[in-house]
Scaffold this motif. Structure first.
Motif, PDB file in Angstrom:
ATOM      1  N   LYS A   1       0.833  -1.208   0.000  1.00 27.86           N
ATOM      2  CA  LYS A   1       0.000   0.000   0.000  1.00 27.86           C
ATOM      3  C   LYS A   1       0.864   1.254   0.000  1.00 27.86           C
ATOM      4  N   ASP A   2       0.303   2.333  -0.550  1.00 25.93           N
ATOM      5  CA  ASP A   2       0.973   3.625  -0.467  1.00 25.93           C
ATOM      6  C   ASP A   2       0.544   4.347   0.808  1.00 25.93           C
ATOM      7  N   GLN A   3       0.940   5.603   0.958  1.00 25.55           N
ATOM      8  CA  GLN A   3       0.648   6.338   2.186  1.00 25.55           C
ATOM      9  C   GLN A   3      -0.846   6.578   2.386  1.00 25.55           C
ATOM     10  N   GLU A   4      -1.620   6.524   1.297  1.00 23.14           N
ATOM     11  CA  GLU A   4      -3.067   6.721   1.392  1.00 23.14           C
ATOM     12  C   GLU A   4      -3.820   5.402   1.545  1.00 23.14           C
ATOM     13  N   GLY A   5      -3.071   4.310   1.633  1.00 21.37           N
ATOM     14  CA  GLY A   5      -3.708   3.016   1.792  1.00 21.37           C
ATOM     15  C   GLY A   5      -4.173   2.389   0.492  1.00 21.37           C
ATOM     16  N   GLN A   6      -3.751   2.958  -0.631  1.00 24.03           N
ATOM     17  CA  GLN A   6      -4.109   2.423  -1.938  1.00 24.03           C
ATOM     18  C   GLN A   6      -2.993   1.520  -2.467  1.00 24.03           C
ATOM     19  N   PRO A   7      -3.298   0.642  -3.440  1.00 24.26           N
ATOM     20  CA  PRO A   7      -2.243  -0.209  -3.996  1.00 24.26           C
ATOM     21  C   PRO A   7      -1.084   0.621  -4.542  1.00 24.26           C
ATOM     22  N   LEU A   8       0.128   0.280  -4.160  1.00 30.65           N
ATOM     23  CA  LEU A   8       1.297   1.042  -4.584  1.00 30.65           C
ATOM     24  C   LEU A   8       1.415   1.090  -6.098  1.00 30.65           C
ATOM     25  N   ILE A   9       1.051  -0.011  -6.774  1.00 26.27           N
ATOM     26  CA  ILE A   9       1.257  -0.074  -8.217  1.00 26.27           C
ATOM     27  C   ILE A   9       0.128   0.563  -9.023  1.00 26.27           C
ATOM     28  N   ALA A  10      -0.939   0.987  -8.377  1.00 26.56           N
ATOM     29  CA  ALA A  10      -2.057   1.593  -9.101  1.00 26.56           C
ATOM     30  C   ALA A  10      -1.587   2.843  -9.848  1.00 26.56           C
ATOM     31  N   GLY A  11      -1.844   2.886 -11.152  1.00 25.65           N
ATOM     32  CA  GLY A  11      -1.466   4.033 -11.961  1.00 25.65           C
ATOM     33  C   GLY A  11      -0.009   4.081 -12.350  1.00 25.65           C
ATOM     34  N   LYS A  12       0.774   3.082 -11.931  1.00 28.03           N
ATOM     35  CA  LYS A  12       2.208   3.054 -12.249  1.00 28.03           C
ATOM     36  C   LYS A  12       2.483   2.054 -13.375  1.00 28.03           C
ATOM     37  N   THR A  13       3.494   2.359 -14.165  1.00 32.47           N
ATOM     38  CA  THR A  13       3.876   1.491 -15.269  1.00 32.47           C
ATOM     39  C   THR A  13       4.784   0.377 -14.759  1.00 32.47           C
ATOM     40  N   VAL A  14       4.363  -0.840 -14.987  1.00 31.28           N
ATOM     41  CA  VAL A  14       5.117  -2.008 -14.511  1.00 31.28           C
ATOM     42  C   VAL A  14       5.171  -3.067 -15.606  1.00 31.28           C
ATOM     43  N   THR A  15       6.017  -4.048 -15.389  1.00 29.65           N
ATOM     44  CA  THR A  15       6.043  -5.258 -16.203  1.00 29.65           C
ATOM     45  C   THR A  15       6.159  -6.456 -15.276  1.00 29.65           C
ATOM     46  N   GLY A  16       6.156  -7.636 -15.851  1.00 28.56           N
ATOM     47  CA  GLY A  16       6.225  -8.876 -15.096  1.00 28.56           C
ATOM     48  C   GLY A  16       5.941 -10.009 -16.063  1.00 28.56           C
ATOM     49  N   PHE A  17       5.955 -11.233 -15.577  1.00 26.07           N
ATOM     50  CA  PHE A  17       5.787 -12.384 -16.458  1.00 26.07           C
ATOM     51  C   PHE A  17       4.484 -12.273 -17.233  1.00 26.07           C
ATOM     52  N   ALA A  18       4.594 -12.266 -18.557  1.00 27.36           N
ATOM     53  CA  ALA A  18       3.448 -12.023 -19.422  1.00 27.36           C
ATOM     54  C   ALA A  18       2.573 -13.266 -19.580  1.00 27.36           C
ATOM     55  N   ASN A  19       1.293 -13.042 -19.873  1.00 28.43           N
ATOM     56  CA  ASN A  19       0.395 -14.165 -20.136  1.00 28.43           C
ATOM     57  C   ASN A  19       0.919 -15.036 -21.273  1.00 28.43           C
ATOM     58  N   THR A  20       1.490 -14.406 -22.290  1.00 28.86           N
ATOM     59  CA  THR A  20       2.036 -15.179 -23.414  1.00 28.86           C
ATOM     60  C   THR A  20       3.211 -16.050 -22.967  1.00 28.86           C
ATOM     61  N   GLU A  21       4.013 -15.551 -22.035  1.00 33.42           N
ATOM     62  CA  GLU A  21       5.140 -16.339 -21.529  1.00 33.42           C
ATOM     63  C   GLU A  21       4.651 -17.514 -20.692  1.00 33.42           C
ATOM     64  N   GLU A  22       3.618 -17.284 -19.898  1.00 28.64           N
ATOM     65  CA  GLU A  22       3.054 -18.377 -19.098  1.00 28.64           C
ATOM     66  C   GLU A  22       2.532 -19.471 -20.023  1.00 28.64           C
ATOM     67  N   ASP A  23       1.898 -19.048 -21.122  1.00 24.33           N
ATOM     68  CA  ASP A  23       1.369 -20.008 -22.084  1.00 24.33           C
ATOM     69  C   ASP A  23       2.497 -20.779 -22.764  1.00 24.33           C
ATOM     70  N   LEU A  24       3.528 -20.058 -23.196  1.00 20.95           N
ATOM     71  CA  LEU A  24       4.675 -20.706 -23.834  1.00 20.95           C
ATOM     72  C   LEU A  24       5.389 -21.649 -22.867  1.00 20.95           C
ATOM     73  N   ASN A  25       5.317 -21.335 -21.594  1.00 17.67           N
ATOM     74  CA  ASN A  25       5.944 -22.150 -20.554  1.00 17.67           C
ATOM     75  C   ASN A  25       5.131 -23.402 -20.237  1.00 17.67           C
ATOM     76  N   GLY A  26       3.887 -23.429 -20.716  1.00 17.37           N
ATOM     77  CA  GLY A  26       3.023 -24.579 -20.472  1.00 17.37           C
ATOM     78  C   GLY A  26       2.457 -24.655 -19.072  1.00 17.37           C
ATOM     79  N   THR A  27       2.379 -23.508 -18.392  1.00 15.34           N
ATOM     80  CA  THR A  27       1.938 -23.508 -16.991  1.00 15.34           C
ATOM     81  C   THR A  27       0.672 -22.678 -16.745  1.00 15.34           C
ATOM     82  N   THR A  28       0.028 -22.218 -17.790  1.00 16.66           N
ATOM     83  CA  THR A  28      -1.170 -21.395 -17.622  1.00 16.66           C
ATOM     84  C   THR A  28      -2.234 -22.097 -16.782  1.00 16.66           C
ATOM     85  N   ASP A  29      -2.394 -23.393 -16.992  1.00 11.61           N
ATOM     86  CA  ASP A  29      -3.424 -24.145 -16.272  1.00 11.61           C
ATOM     87  C   ASP A  29      -2.966 -24.643 -14.903  1.00 11.61           C
ATOM     88  N   GLN A  30      -1.719 -24.349 -14.540  1.00 14.29           N
ATOM     89  CA  GLN A  30      -1.200 -24.851 -13.264  1.00 14.29           C
ATOM     90  C   GLN A  30      -1.000 -23.765 -12.217  1.00 14.29           C
TER      91      GLN A  30
END
Length: 228
Positions: free
Chosen positions: A143-172
């Protein structure tokens, strides 16, 4: 002297299956290498403390950096065998927190309020919050100082849905990392699957996949240097 806190998972298998998982070792070593060479002191923490399981799949991708640290008994003792518990960590001691990945984090990172509070305190005192790959799910409860999600409105990345699919783990997996970030209000961006990609939004630094861990480390060092 600057100091960083590296966060790792204690979860050793997918649930409810028995498929093994754990830390993706390169996401630790490639980030740590940058801290090590820059003289940044590092501590290691996990939700339960103690032993860190390694994703066996990751061990087939080890390179010279990974092997250098994996063969260092002192490093292994501190980083993989005897991590701190959150209750043993004081946020005031750190300028950086970094969340490693591996699929195990999807089960224990979002549920750990102690780690979220440590990260929030580091951020609110002017520190850096960083994460890579699935490790970005550790950002979800922060949370941020106002109690809201820290990442709200911020530009981020992370493991993509396409990567999860290519990894064969989407259903796991219990949810998809990309979707979870968007649900918290983050502005999600990604690049070509399994190539380095980093996003810096102020003092929030995220990497898309295992290949991005070193670039996250360099981005952290660059931001620390700009604060001097």
């Amino acid at each position: 002297m600057k100091k960083a806190l590296i966060v790792m998972t204690n979860v050793e298998k997918y649930s409810p299956s028995n498929r093994p998982t754990g830390l993706w070792l390169g996401e630790l070593t490639h980030f740590y290498e940058h801290m090590d060479k820059a003289g940044i002191q590092v501590d290691f923490v996990s939700p339960l403390g103690g032993y860190i399981p390694l994703d066996p799949h990751a061990m087939s991708f080890l390179n010279d950096t990974d092997l250098h640290y994996y063969q260092d008994r002192d490093f292994v003792s501190k980083a993989l065998a005897n991590t701190k518990k959150p209750s043993q960590v004081k946020a005031d001691d750190y300028d950086v927190i970094y969340y490693t990945g591996g699929h195990g984090v999807m089960w224990d990172f979002p549920e750990n309020q102690e780690l979220a509070e440590i990260a929030s305190a580091i951020y609110q005192k002017g520190g850096i919050v960083s994460a890579v790959c699935h490790g970005v799910v550790g950002l979800l409860p922060i949370k941020d100082q106002e109690g809201q999600p820290l990442i709200a409105g911020k530009t981020v990345t992370g493991f993509a849905n396409t990567e999860e699919d290519l990894n064969g783990t989407t259903d796991q997996v219990p949810y998809l990392t990309e979707d979870a970030l968007k649900e918290k209000g983050a502005i999600y961006e990604s690049s070509t699957a399994f190539t380095p990609f980093v996003r810096v939004d102020g003092r929030l630094i995220t990497g898309q996949n295992p290949q991005s861990a070193g670039a996250v480390g360099q981005a952290v060092l660059d931001l620390l240097a700009s604060q001097i």
